[in-house]
Design a protein around this motif. Structure first.
Motif, short mmCIF file in Angstrom:
data_model
loop_
_atom_site.label_atom_id
_atom_site.label_comp_id
_atom_site.label_asym_id
_atom_site.label_seq_id
_atom_site.Cartn_x
_atom_site.Cartn_y
_atom_site.Cartn_z
N GLY A 133 -53.93 67.28 -42.00
CA GLY A 133 -53.99 65.84 -41.72
C GLY A 133 -54.49 65.06 -42.92
N ALA A 134 -55.57 65.55 -43.53
CA ALA A 134 -56.13 64.82 -44.67
C ALA A 134 -55.17 64.82 -45.84
CB ALA A 134 -57.46 65.46 -45.08
N MET A 135 -54.47 65.94 -46.06
CA MET A 135 -53.51 65.99 -47.17
C MET A 135 -52.40 64.99 -46.95
SD MET A 135 -53.47 70.12 -47.65
CE MET A 135 -51.90 70.21 -48.47
N ILE A 136 -51.90 64.92 -45.73
CA ILE A 136 -50.80 63.98 -45.46
C ILE A 136 -51.29 62.54 -45.56
CG2 ILE A 136 -49.32 63.15 -43.59
CD1 ILE A 136 -48.72 66.04 -42.98
N PHE A 137 -52.52 62.32 -45.10
CA PHE A 137 -53.10 60.97 -45.19
C PHE A 137 -53.16 60.51 -46.65
CE2 PHE A 137 -56.57 57.94 -45.48
CZ PHE A 137 -56.37 57.13 -44.38
N ILE A 138 -53.67 61.40 -47.50
CA ILE A 138 -53.80 61.05 -48.92
C ILE A 138 -52.42 60.85 -49.55
CG2 ILE A 138 -54.55 61.92 -51.19
CD1 ILE A 138 -56.86 61.08 -49.48
N LEU A 139 -51.49 61.72 -49.16
CA LEU A 139 -50.13 61.61 -49.69
C LEU A 139 -49.52 60.25 -49.33
CD1 LEU A 139 -47.79 63.28 -51.06
CD2 LEU A 139 -47.00 63.73 -48.74
N LEU A 140 -49.68 59.86 -48.07
CA LEU A 140 -49.13 58.58 -47.61
C LEU A 140 -49.84 57.43 -48.29
CD1 LEU A 140 -48.67 59.12 -43.76
CD2 LEU A 140 -46.94 59.14 -45.54
N GLU A 141 -51.16 57.54 -48.36
CA GLU A 141 -51.95 56.47 -48.98
C GLU A 141 -51.48 56.26 -50.42
OE1 GLU A 141 -56.67 55.65 -48.84
OE2 GLU A 141 -56.09 57.40 -49.99
N HIS A 142 -51.20 57.37 -51.10
CA HIS A 142 -50.84 57.29 -52.51
C HIS A 142 -49.40 56.80 -52.69
CE1 HIS A 142 -50.74 58.09 -56.71
NE2 HIS A 142 -49.78 59.00 -56.60
N THR A 143 -48.46 57.37 -51.93
CA THR A 143 -47.06 57.01 -52.13
C THR A 143 -46.73 55.67 -51.48
OG1 THR A 143 -46.51 58.31 -50.19
CG2 THR A 143 -46.23 59.38 -52.32
N LEU A 144 -47.07 55.52 -50.21
CA LEU A 144 -46.73 54.27 -49.52
C LEU A 144 -47.63 53.14 -49.99
CD1 LEU A 144 -46.25 55.60 -45.89
CD2 LEU A 144 -44.50 55.10 -47.59
N GLY A 145 -48.87 53.47 -50.33
CA GLY A 145 -49.80 52.45 -50.81
C GLY A 145 -49.26 51.76 -52.06
N GLY A 146 -48.45 52.49 -52.83
CA GLY A 146 -47.84 51.89 -54.03
C GLY A 146 -46.73 50.93 -53.66
N LEU A 147 -46.09 51.16 -52.51
CA LEU A 147 -44.97 50.32 -52.10
C LEU A 147 -45.45 49.04 -51.43
CD1 LEU A 147 -42.59 52.98 -50.51
CD2 LEU A 147 -42.44 51.94 -52.78
N SER A 148 -46.46 49.20 -50.58
CA SER A 148 -46.88 48.03 -49.81
C SER A 148 -48.37 48.12 -49.51
CB SER A 148 -46.10 47.97 -48.49
OG SER A 148 -46.82 47.22 -47.55
N GLU A 149 -48.99 46.97 -49.51
CA GLU A 149 -50.40 46.89 -49.16
C GLU A 149 -50.59 47.28 -47.69
OE1 GLU A 149 -53.58 43.33 -49.28
OE2 GLU A 149 -51.89 43.12 -50.67
N PHE A 150 -49.54 47.12 -46.92
CA PHE A 150 -49.63 47.36 -45.48
C PHE A 150 -49.11 48.75 -45.10
CE2 PHE A 150 -49.02 42.80 -46.23
CZ PHE A 150 -50.26 42.35 -45.78
N TRP A 151 -49.46 49.73 -45.94
CA TRP A 151 -48.93 51.06 -45.71
C TRP A 151 -49.42 51.67 -44.41
CZ3 TRP A 151 -51.91 55.55 -45.41
CH2 TRP A 151 -53.27 55.38 -45.71
N HIS A 152 -50.50 51.13 -43.87
CA HIS A 152 -51.02 51.66 -42.61
C HIS A 152 -50.01 51.54 -41.47
CE1 HIS A 152 -54.98 51.42 -44.66
NE2 HIS A 152 -55.23 52.45 -43.90
#
Lengths: 327, 251
Positions: free
Chosen positions: A278-297
């Protein structure tokens, strides 16, 4: 080996392999991300004992995460200013030694978990969630209004604390430290899960009346689980503060509690490696999607919904099926 | 009367205006099966809950081997020797059959704060659990997930878990419920064996079973014991025929 064991081994291999690759590719930021994932995983592994095995949905675990963080911040800030924490009745000085900081972080968060657990474990279900949330918020607002240690602005540490024989300022060395701690705690949790205590705790989650009528007390079982859980999450907090060289009330916020729960849900509630994945996927999403949009959540939310709706045992459940009863 | 194992002394319990149990004094003697019968809502299950401590009594006392249990909770009462089975099976459904039995053996041992030793490799616990499973005829289902057991097998497992506690008295709340003819026969055989280990306070609706098994029968109506006696005495008691048995008394 069962399929779940394969998944567990693979997840550890990825968590170890990515920073090693980053070391060779000279990408220190990736190593920091992996360290973050390992620390979040550790926090989740701590909560998972209470939430997964014990069925205690604590929405206040950020309190222990933050107390661990502040244990590090307070000890280290006194060490760097050479001002003792207290002089009377006996002298307590700050320290920059990680093992000492970890010990203090675990003991203080365990004591906090004991105090919170004694009161909140008298309730169950939604009341338990609300009471742990309330305690978490109490600690949060206390930290905000405590000017001695930065209040709302938090507390910065100039140099990362030390560990004998290592240069913790080198990202890969600090990662190694966090990774080894994570592995040791996973071994410990695996042992607890298979122990007499683990069997009884898990039975108390499934059927409280049954546990009572064989002469065991669910309250005691849960309290012990809650304290161990708090101590592990506190240790993760100390490491997290050391990673950032900064601790602030954000670590104590209820959003942090929610995130730790999210790690567990993504990977699989009650599964040993659930929070790791879970934590690995969270970090992965935060890093990849966070670059695309501020609203990656938003995307994280969609993933969570998908998992809750379609894969009840989290990602591990989806790929490895129902948990095998251990022999 | 030194052969009294379990005694209730003037137990009362009301839910609002409803008197669920009203001045219930009973005893369970060494080696016997004492059946408790009565129409639905007579207060039988309430009484069992009061004895096990899951429900606090308004007044009255419970004692086991002359030791007062009234002020202690259900976990202590179980540890002191009350082994119960539930009207609706109450088991850890995700655990295996063997794990449920080991849980009982753990309760009997009392110390559960062991964190490092794998419990299913603890030879003494596991062999105690396996012995109990063998006794109820579930040995071959040891590794089955409890949720996958049939209704009748769950009833047997309940008995096995109670057995692992090595109780001084058994409290069984409708162990035959929903078992069917064959299952009920099996359970009757099992209870006949169990009474050698400890006396049984048996709540049961199956009158054939009650009259086949019980040494004494108490009849509970509206929370009151209206009669206690041998099966023969109960059969011919006109008041009971009217209140409960109707004319369906087994020959």
């Amino acid at each position: 080996m069962t399929r779940e064991t394969w998944i567990n081994v693979a997840s550890l291999a990825v968590l170890l392999g990515v920073p090693l690759w980053a070391l060779m590719a000279d990408e220190p930021f990736i190593i920091t991300l992996a360290t973050r994932a390992a620390i979040f995983a550790l926090a989740g592994v701590g909560l998972n004992l209470a939430l997964g095995t014990g069925g205690l949905v604590s929405l206040g675990h950020a309190a222990f995460f933050g107390i661990g963080g502040y244990a590090m911040g307070i000890l280290a800030s006194h060490a760097q200013s050479y001002a003792p924490i207290m002089e009377a009745p006996f002298l307590i000085e700050g320290t920059k030694s990680m093992p000492v900081i970890w010990l203090v972080a675990m003991v203080t968060s365990a004591l906090a978990a004991l105090a919170i657990g004694v009161l909140s474990l008298r309730t169950s279900g939604v009341y338990f969630i609300m009471i742990t949330l309330a305690f978490g918020q109490m600690v949060y607002y206390f930290a905000i209004s405590w000017p001695a240690y930065g209040g709302e602005d938090g507390l910065s540490i100039y140099v990362r604390n030390g560990f004998p024989g290592l240069n913790t300022l080198v990202p890969i060395q600090f990662f190694g430290l966090c990774f080894v701690i994570l592995c040791l705690v996973l071994l410990l949790m695996n042992a607890i899960h298979k122990s007499a205590f683990g069997l009884a705790l898990s039975a108390a989650r499934q059927n409280e009346t049954r546990v009572l009528s064989v002469g065991l007390k669910p309250y005691h079982l849960r309290l012990v689980a809650f304290v161990i859980s708090g101590a592990v999450t506190g240790l993760a907090g100390a490491l997290f503060a050391d990673l950032n060289r900064f601790v602030s009330p954000t670590m104590l916020s209820w959003q942090m509690s929610g995130e730790i729960i999210i790690f567990i849900i993504i990977g699989g509630v009650g599964r040993l490696f659930g929070p790791v994945i879970g934590a690995m996927i969270f970090i992965l999403l935060e890093h990849t999607l966070g670059g695309l949009s501020e609203f990656w959540h938003v995307y994280l939310g969609a993933l969570l919904l998908g998992i809750v709706l379609f894969a009840k045992g989290g990602l591990i459940g989806a790929f490895a099926g129902r948990e095998k009863a251990h022999d | 009367m030194t052969d009294v194992v379990l005694r209730t002394d003037r137990l009362f319990k009301s839910f609002g205006a409803l008197k669920a149990t009203n001045d219930v004094s009973l005893d369970l003697r060494k080696g016997e099966i004492h059946a408790l019968i009565g129409p639905n809502g007579a207060g039988k299950s309430t009484l069992i809950q009061q004895i096990t401590g899951h429900l606090a009594s308004d007044s009255g006392a419970v004692s086991l081997m002359d030791e007062h249990l009234t002020d202690v909770g259900p976990a202590e009462r179980a540890r002191k020797g009350l082994g119960r089975t539930f009207q609706i099976s109450s088991l850890a459904m995700e655990h295996t059959v063997l794990q449920n039995a080991v849980l009982g053996a753990l309760g009997q041992r009392g110390n559960v704060m062991a964190f490092f030793k794998p419990v299913m490799k603890d030879v003494r616990l596991v062999s105690a659990a396996k012995a109990a499973l063998a006794q109820v005829g579930l040995a071959e289902f040891a590794t089955t997930r409890t949720a996958d057991l049939s209704h009748g097998q769950r009833r047997q497992l309940e008995v096995a878990v109670a057995l692992t506690l090595k109780p001084k008295a058994f409290l069984m709340d409708e162990p035959m419920a929903g078992l069917g003819l064959e299952g009920a026969q099996q359970m009757i055989g099992l209870l006949t064996e169990l009474r050698k280990e400890a006396p049984i306070l048996l709540i049961e609706h199956d009158m054939d079973a009650v009259f086949a098994l019980a040494d004494r029968i108490s009849v509970l109506v509206y929370g009151e014991v209206i009669a206690t006696g041998t099966p023969e005495e109960i059969k011919v008691n006109p008041e009971i025929r009217r209140a409960y048995l109707g004319d369906e008394v087994p020959a």
